[in-house]
Design an enzyme around this catalytic site. Structure first.
Site, short mmCIF file in Angstrom:
data_model
loop_
_atom_site.label_atom_id
_atom_site.label_comp_id
_atom_site.label_asym_id
_atom_site.label_seq_id
_atom_site.Cartn_x
_atom_site.Cartn_y
_atom_site.Cartn_z
N PRO A 2 49.06 38.25 43.74
CG PRO A 2 49.43 40.88 44.29
CD PRO A 2 48.51 39.19 42.85
CD GLU A 3 45.30 33.27 44.38
OE1 GLU A 3 44.46 32.64 45.16
OE2 GLU A 3 46.05 32.63 43.19
#
Length: 278
Positions: A2-3
């Site tokens: 998750p960016e």
DNA sequence: ATCACGACCTGGAGGC
DNA sequence: TGCCTCCAGGTCGTGA
């Protein structure tokens, strides 16, 4: 996983699923510690959330803030493999379910994280930036934008390479390992460059590329390599549109040179040795 | 102070 | 089938 684009996709999906307006009736946990082997502060979460209505879901960099109609909000970081899911309460807990917010509408908001690199904590509402995890964060590229002048200022005198520089959350809050490669490719900047050697033109190119790459990924619901899903369990589509990440040996979309992989500070970087010359 | 590196943790993929 | 090694979206603590 998750960016920023994945976290933003989760945020939007939580809102779309009408998390706002629901009231937390109970908070439960697995008892397992999360990031840095720290226990989840279950007592504080219970005090903060029980009987409180969720009024909004906000995001800063890779952090989500579940805002409650009380003095504290819930702060969540997804780490590498964390997911926030909204499911009916009767759904059996998936393996690695670590925190569960039971809602008054019969659903649960669940934090599931196999590797336990994520984080769930409380944060004072209206004083989020005072939380130790958020205090040092740089500007958010979507909410605030990343002016070229900011990059240029922060890069001056830096001896590290440019990719670790844009991965530094104190410089830009939200860029991670996938999008760092994409950004440098779009900006035509070699990952071998030292951050301190970036010129004003380079800083401008990086600034534009960050904006473009992240917005495009958000529009595609984020990138799913393996674990990432939104609050409804749906993967993101952006992986189909990655131009260099994970594509070593494939032709560069601009010049057809084979994409190369190198390792910088322990993380894979993908780049085109021909057209990333700046 | 800055920077590179290993550690943290689980699971999936691929080689043998 | 099983066992081994390597790899993964992030961050943090250590020591040079």
């Amino acid at each position: 996983m998750p960016e920023l684009p994945e976290v933003e996709s989760v945020r939007r999906d939580l809102v779309r699923r009408r998390l706002r307006g629901a009231t937390v009736v109970r908070v439960r946990g697995s008892g397992k510690p999360l990031r840095m082997n720290k226990p989840v502060p279950m007592a504080a979460l219970g005090r903060a959330a029980r009987g409180r209505r969720i009024v909004d879901v906000k995001r800063l960099g890779k952090y989500l803030m579940i805002e409650l109609d009380g003095p504290a909000s819930v702060l969540v970081h997804l780490g590498m493999t964390g997911n926030l899911l909204v499911v009916p309460r009767r759904t059996p807990w998936a393996p690695h379910t670590h925190v569960v917010f039971e809602l008054d509408d019969g659903r649960d908001l669940r934090f599931v994280d196999p590797r336990r690199f994520g984080m769930v904590d409380t944060v004072a509402r209206g004083r989020e930036r005072e939380h130790v995890a958020l205090a040092g964060l740089g500007p958010d590229p979507i909410a605030e934008g990343i002016p070229a002048s900011h990059l240029w200022d922060r890069a001056r005198g830096k001896a590290c390479k440019v990719k670790p520089f844009i991965l530094d959350q104190r410089v830009v809050a939200g860029v991670g390992n996938i999008y760092a490669s994409e950004v440098l490719w779009l900006a035509r900047i070699s990952p071998r460059r030292k951050a301190g050697r970036l010129g004003a033109d380079d800083a401008r190119a990086v600034s534009v590329a960050i904006d473009h790459v992240l917005r495009f990924a958000i529009d595609n619901g984020g990138t799913t390599l393996r674990d990432f899903v939104d609050a409804g369990g749906e993967p993101g589509e952006n992986g189909e549109y990655l131009l260099v990440y994970g594509r070593d040996g494939h032709p560069c979309p601009r010049c057809r040179t084979k994409i190369r992989r190198q390792v910088d500070q322990g993380r894979a970087t993908y780049f085109c040795p021909t057209c990333q010359k700046r």
